[in-house]
Design a protein around this motif. Structure first.
Motif, short mmCIF file in Angstrom:
data_model
loop_
_atom_site.label_atom_id
_atom_site.label_comp_id
_atom_site.label_asym_id
_atom_site.label_seq_id
_atom_site.Cartn_x
_atom_site.Cartn_y
_atom_site.Cartn_z
N VAL A 29 -5.20 -49.94 33.05
CA VAL A 29 -4.29 -50.08 34.19
C VAL A 29 -4.73 -49.27 35.40
O VAL A 29 -4.65 -49.73 36.52
CB VAL A 29 -2.85 -49.67 33.77
N LEU A 30 -5.20 -48.05 35.16
CA LEU A 30 -5.52 -47.15 36.26
C LEU A 30 -6.95 -47.29 36.75
O LEU A 30 -7.84 -47.69 36.01
CB LEU A 30 -5.28 -45.70 35.82
N SER A 31 -7.12 -46.94 38.00
CA SER A 31 -8.44 -46.93 38.63
C SER A 31 -8.42 -45.88 39.73
O SER A 31 -7.35 -45.44 40.15
CB SER A 31 -8.74 -48.31 39.20
N LEU A 32 -9.59 -45.48 40.18
CA LEU A 32 -9.66 -44.57 41.32
C LEU A 32 -9.71 -45.39 42.60
O LEU A 32 -10.39 -46.42 42.66
CB LEU A 32 -10.90 -43.67 41.23
N GLU A 33 -8.98 -44.94 43.59
CA GLU A 33 -8.95 -45.62 44.89
C GLU A 33 -10.37 -45.67 45.44
O GLU A 33 -11.01 -44.63 45.64
CB GLU A 33 -8.02 -44.86 45.84
N PRO A 34 -10.91 -46.87 45.70
CA PRO A 34 -12.31 -46.97 46.11
C PRO A 34 -12.58 -46.53 47.56
O PRO A 34 -13.67 -46.06 47.85
CB PRO A 34 -12.63 -48.45 45.94
N HIS A 43 -10.95 -39.18 45.89
CA HIS A 43 -10.46 -40.52 45.60
C HIS A 43 -9.43 -40.37 44.48
O HIS A 43 -9.77 -39.93 43.38
CB HIS A 43 -11.60 -41.43 45.15
N TYR A 44 -8.20 -40.71 44.72
CA TYR A 44 -7.11 -40.49 43.77
C TYR A 44 -6.89 -41.71 42.88
O TYR A 44 -7.31 -42.82 43.20
CB TYR A 44 -5.82 -40.13 44.52
#
Length: 76
Positions: A29-34, A43-44
């Motif tokens: 579900v989660l990813s780092l803001e590109p 990058h959160y």
């Protein structure tokens, strides 16, 4: 029986982009803001696939800065 869905809230100003929550998520579900960064230049993490969250809280357990809160929401 009500269906339960998860919701993750990330304090993006405290997040240092360590990627531990992204790796720990079994539902991907989660990813780092590109593109965007917080005030500290990191990058959160954010919910890239919000509908897939199962509310397991694995991301919250591994976050070293305690900036993730997981909620379980009833879906009718």
């Amino acid at each position: 029986m009500a269906k339960i869905k998860g919701a993750v809230v990330v304090d993006k100003e405290r997040c240092k982009g360590c990627d531990l929550c992204v790796v720990a998520c079994p539902a991907d579900v989660l990813s780092l803001e590109p593109k965007d960064v917080n005030d500290k230049g990191y990058h959160y993490a954010y919910m890239a696939k919000a509908d897939d969250c199962i509310g397991c809280a694995s991301c919250g357990y591994v976050c070293p800065d305690g900036c993730i809160t997981v909620y379980k929401v009833k879906v009718n």
